[in-house]
Design an enzyme around this catalytic site. Structure first.
Site, PDB file in Angstrom:
ATOM      1  N   LYS A 221       0.822  -1.210   0.000  1.00 54.55           N
ATOM      2  CA  LYS A 221       0.000   0.000   0.000  1.00 54.55           C
ATOM      3  C   LYS A 221       0.859   1.265   0.000  1.00 54.55           C
ATOM      4  CE  LYS A 221      -4.372  -1.729   1.852  1.00 54.55           C
ATOM      5  NZ  LYS A 221      -5.365  -1.685   2.934  1.00 54.55           N
ATOM      6  N   ARG A 255      -3.562 -10.197   5.077  1.00 48.95           N
ATOM      7  CA  ARG A 255      -4.111 -10.171   3.716  1.00 48.95           C
ATOM      8  C   ARG A 255      -3.029  -9.626   2.789  1.00 48.95           C
ATOM      9  NH1 ARG A 255      -6.652  -6.474   0.293  1.00 48.95           N
ATOM     10  NH2 ARG A 255      -8.288  -7.363  -1.045  1.00 48.95           N
TER      11      ARG A 255
END
Length: 279
Positions: A221, A255
C-alpha cells in the site's frame, strides 16, 4: 479463537494468510493480471501451495479514487470466478471483497466461504442479514465515505478511540442481525493519512479490547511506498517488515499479494514464540 467456514473450524491461534486475487482492470498493484481462466487458476494454485488459508476475490477496485463499478458489472466479473475456483479447488475457502449484499448473496450461494466488506455495512443496509443467512464469517473494515471520497475524511478527534467506537457500534448491529463470526480490519489506507496509518500500528494493542480476530491488510500500500519514495512493485520488503510487526502486535490474518513471503513471516514468528529450540 476460531471461525466457522463452511463447516470447517479454522483455528486462528496460529496466524493465517489470505491471498489476494483481484479480477479488476484497475487495482493499484495487480490490476488486469488475472483476467483469463488459466492465469486465475495458476495464481490461485500457487497461493494455495504457498500456504494461503483463504483467497480473497475482488471485482471492484477500492483504491483511493477508484472508478465506480455497477452492481451488474461486479456480478458479471466475480460470480464466474467463484464458480471456476470451487470447481477446480473443491476445498477452497473463498473470501469475497464486496460491500454489496446482492454480490455477497450470489457468491455465498455459489460456494464462497466468507465476506470481506470495506464499509462494515454502511454502503448496504442488507449486508448483515444476507451474510447471517449463510452463517458465514464477516470481515468488517473501518472506513468513512466511499472508495471515491474516503481520503476526504481523515479528520479524527482521537483516531483509535474513534475506530473503537465505530467497531463497537457495528459489532452490536451485526450481532443483532445474527452475525457472530466477526473479524475486524482497522482499514489501513482507507480514510487515513500516511501518519495515521502508522499511529494505528503504534496503538494496535487497543484493537484487542474488542476481543475479536483482527485482519491486517497493508500489502504494497501507499503507506509503504510513499514513505520509502518507491512504487507498489518495490514495496515487498516494506510489506514484509510491517507484516512481522503486525504479527508481533497480535494480528490473526495477513491479507497479502505475496503469500510465500507472508508465510515465511508466520513461520519465523511461530518459531520465536515456541522458543529457539524450533530454529
Amino acid at each position: 479463537m476460531t471461525i466457522n467456514c463452511k463447516g470447517n473450524l479454522i483455528d486462528l491461534s496460529t496466524p493465517k494468510v489470505m491471498g489476494i486475487l483481484n479480477v479488476t482492470p484497475d487495482s493499484f498493484f495487480d490490476g488486469g493480471k488475472y483476467r483469463d481462466e488459466s492465469a486465475i487458476l495458476k495464481q490461485v494454485s500457487t497461493m494455495l501451495q504457498e500456504g494461503a488459508t483463504f483467497i480473497d476475490v475482488g471485482a471492484y477496485s477500492t483504491r483511493p479514487g477508484a472508478e465506480y463499478v455497477s452492481e451488474e458489472e461486479e456480478l458479471t466479473r466475480i460470480v464466474p470466478i467463484v464458480q471456476l475456483l470451487v470447481k477446480n479447488f473443491p476445498d477452497i475457502l473463498i473470501s469475497i471483497d464486496t460491500f454489496r449484499s446482492k454480490v455477497a448473496n450470489s457468491c455465498l450461494f455459489h460456494g464462497a466461504a466468507m465476506i470481506n466488506d470495506i464499509s462494515a455495512g454502511n454502503l448496504d443496509a442488507r449486508m448483515f442479514t444476507t451474510v447471517a443467512k449463510y452463517r458465514a464469517p464477516y470481515i468488517m473494515m473501518h472506513m468513512k465515505g466511499t472508495p471515491q471520497t474516503m481520503q476526504k475524511f481523515t479528520g479524527y478527534e482521537h483516531l483509535l478511540k474513534d475506530i473503537l467506537y465505530y467497531f463497537s457500534e457495528k459489532i452490536s448491529l451485526a450481532r443483532a442481525s445474527g452475525l457472530y463470526d466477526i473479524i475486524i480490519d482497522p482499514g489501513f489506507g482507507f480514510s487515513k493519512s500516511l501518519e495515521q496509518n502508522y499511529e494505528i500500528f503504534k496503538k494496535f494493542q487497543l484493537l484487542h479490547h474488542l476481543k475479536l480476530p483482527i485482519l491486517t491488510g497493508i500489502s504494497r500500500k501507499s503507506m509503504i511506498y510513499k514513505l520509502l519514495n518507491s512504487e507498489p512493485s518495490q514495496a515487498l520488503n516494506g510489506t514484509t517488515a510491517l507484516n512481522m510487526i503486525a504479527l508481533q502486535q497480535g494480528t490473526h490474518i495477513l491479507r497479502v499479494h505475496d503469500v510465500k513471503q507472508a508465510m515465511e513471516c508466520v513461520q519465523i514468528f511461530e518459531a520465536i514464540g515456541k522458543g529457539t529450540d524450533s530454529l
